[in-house]
Scaffold this active site. Sequence first.
Site, PDB file in Angstrom:
ATOM      1  N   ASP A 161       1.371  -3.449   9.509  1.00 17.29           N
ATOM      2  CA  ASP A 161       2.796  -3.391   9.158  1.00 17.29           C
ATOM      3  C   ASP A 161       3.664  -3.649  10.385  1.00 17.29           C
ATOM      4  OD1 ASP A 161       2.515  -2.913   6.472  1.00 17.29           O
ATOM      5  OD2 ASP A 161       3.351  -0.891   6.512  1.00 17.29           O
ATOM      6  N   GLU A 162       3.331  -2.978  11.474  1.00 18.16           N
ATOM      7  CA  GLU A 162       4.122  -3.120  12.691  1.00 18.16           C
ATOM      8  C   GLU A 162       4.085  -4.565  13.205  1.00 18.16           C
ATOM      9  OE1 GLU A 162       5.917  -0.729  13.215  1.00 18.16           O
ATOM     10  OE2 GLU A 162       4.914   1.198  13.036  1.00 18.16           O
ATOM     11  N   GLU A 184       8.405  -2.797  18.225  1.00 21.15           N
ATOM     12  CA  GLU A 184       7.446  -3.059  17.143  1.00 21.15           C
ATOM     13  C   GLU A 184       6.114  -3.537  17.711  1.00 21.15           C
ATOM     14  OE1 GLU A 184       7.618  -2.250  14.137  1.00 21.15           O
ATOM     15  OE2 GLU A 184       9.681  -2.265  13.450  1.00 21.15           O
ATOM     16  N   GLU A 221       8.616   1.399   6.605  1.00 17.66           N
ATOM     17  CA  GLU A 221       8.244   2.282   7.702  1.00 17.66           C
ATOM     18  C   GLU A 221       8.059   3.726   7.236  1.00 17.66           C
ATOM     19  OE1 GLU A 221       7.910   1.976  11.162  1.00 17.66           O
ATOM     20  OE2 GLU A 221       7.874  -0.204  11.060  1.00 17.66           O
ATOM     21  N   GLU A 255       6.981   8.315  14.188  1.00 16.39           N
ATOM     22  CA  GLU A 255       7.217   7.656  12.896  1.00 16.39           C
ATOM     23  C   GLU A 255       8.108   8.503  11.989  1.00 16.39           C
ATOM     24  OE1 GLU A 255       6.332   4.695  11.997  1.00 16.39           O
ATOM     25  OE2 GLU A 255       4.741   4.091  13.366  1.00 16.39           O
ATOM     26  N   HIS A 259       4.588   5.273   6.868  1.00 17.23           N
ATOM     27  CA  HIS A 259       3.725   5.528   8.026  1.00 17.23           C
ATOM     28  C   HIS A 259       3.667   7.018   8.362  1.00 17.23           C
ATOM     29  CE1 HIS A 259       4.689   1.139   9.458  1.00 17.23           C
ATOM     30  NE2 HIS A 259       4.058   1.198   8.310  1.00 17.23           N
ATOM     31  N   THR A 293       4.324  -0.434  19.080  1.00 18.31           N
ATOM     32  CA  THR A 293       3.694   0.403  18.059  1.00 18.31           C
ATOM     33  C   THR A 293       2.488  -0.299  17.430  1.00 18.31           C
ATOM     34  OG1 THR A 293       5.361  -0.365  16.473  1.00 18.31           O
ATOM     35  CG2 THR A 293       5.736   1.757  17.522  1.00 18.31           C
ATOM     36  N   TRP A 352       0.851  -1.185   0.000  1.00 20.25           N
ATOM     37  CA  TRP A 352       0.000   0.000   0.000  1.00 20.25           C
ATOM     38  C   TRP A 352       0.890   1.241   0.000  1.00 20.25           C
ATOM     39  CZ3 TRP A 352       0.634   3.549   3.890  1.00 20.25           C
ATOM     40  CH2 TRP A 352       1.199   3.101   5.089  1.00 20.25           C
ATOM     41  N   HIS A 408       6.465  -6.602  11.108  1.00 21.27           N
ATOM     42  CA  HIS A 408       7.849  -6.312  11.483  1.00 21.27           C
ATOM     43  C   HIS A 408       8.181  -6.918  12.845  1.00 21.27           C
ATOM     44  CE1 HIS A 408       7.588  -2.544   8.710  1.00 21.27           C
ATOM     45  NE2 HIS A 408       7.755  -3.663   8.036  1.00 21.27           N
TER      46      HIS A 408
END
Length: 400
Positions: A265-266, A233, A180, A142, A183, A236, A99, A269
């Site tokens: 996403d976090e 991670e 990252e 971020e 974000h 977040t 995305w 990760h």
Amino acid sequence: MTLKFRSPLSVQSQKFPSFGLPPPANLKCPVPKVYMPSSLRSPGSKEIENLKKPFGSPREIDIRVTHSMPPEKIEIFKSMEDWAEKNILVHLKPVEKSWQPQDFLPDSSSEGFYEQVKALRERSREIPDDYLVVMVGDMITEEALPTYQTFLNSLDGVRDETGASPTSWAVWIREWTAEENRHGDLLNKYLYLTGRVDMKQIEKTIQYLIGSGMNIRTENNPYLGFIYTSFQERATFISHGNTARLAKKHGDLKLAQICGTIAADEKRHETAYTNIVGKLFEIDPEGSVLALENMMRKKILMPAHLMYDGRDDNLFDHFSAVAQRLGVYTAKDYADILEFLVSRWNVEKLTGLSGEGKKAQDYVCGLAPKIRRLDERVQCRAKQALSLPFSWVFDRDVKL
């Protein structure tokens, strides 16, 4: 990330852990205060206030332990490169399948752009200031991404030595940074379009924060560094997940989608970093449990702990208090993350440890319940909560 030393943050009581997010300032019962860098003094040094010039950014003055990993252990990370390629790089997404911020924002090339912006502003109109403060704090965190890539490239045995190294560790660092990077871009643009926040003050805060860096005491040691990133991670992931929940509650479903997407996403990760540390526990259980003890005794500091807007020397404390009150990220979350990682890495089941290793094992396995009990003690709140102005929301008062 295994030398032990006193935290560079001055803590009045060593009985209460510094959660990165300190207890709210509006507590009736006495709690140990964690002093932020702007109030620190170093033996023989002048006051920090005098050291802010010419940039005005709070600076930490402390003695830092560096390169604490024995040189022979670098070979462990070299031997893990093939493993990392097969087990860590798979947690990255190709650019063409990822995305992008524009997927969630008004299309500036569209004739309907102004109507889309108007709809966005209508949705955000009912969002309260305390939520905006937390969103801004998360976005600023971020946006300090250059600091985090610098941190990863400080770790012995895994750093990107050339800036374009083909090793699995270097590829991960660059690609993780690229993922990252979206974000902060997305949250920044969205908040800008709402018209609800003071973008100049926010932009100054970002510049101050990147200029200040961070001191999370990982000693150029990838054991400590990857334990920190595993913890961070997950933190977040929890924080963005909770801001998604609150955005939905306040009627902004698009913002809820944005925060939820970032949280996903976090989480991905987090899986990569916890897998790295899990592998270290398999290869070197003694070194890994000592590293985990080291980080937990020093406390996991949030990466934006040097946050400053040019006005408020305790801005991070105040932002953290709002996040704690809203339930976005709390001391309980800190304990839950530790308990999750102890279970994920099977720390309780480790065998063959030395006496020192067993003590470290006992410490980290028994820490989460202690943190919860301490947290319960400090949750007695004053009847009249303190409110302070935040420059991010045009100096409107926000309850801590």
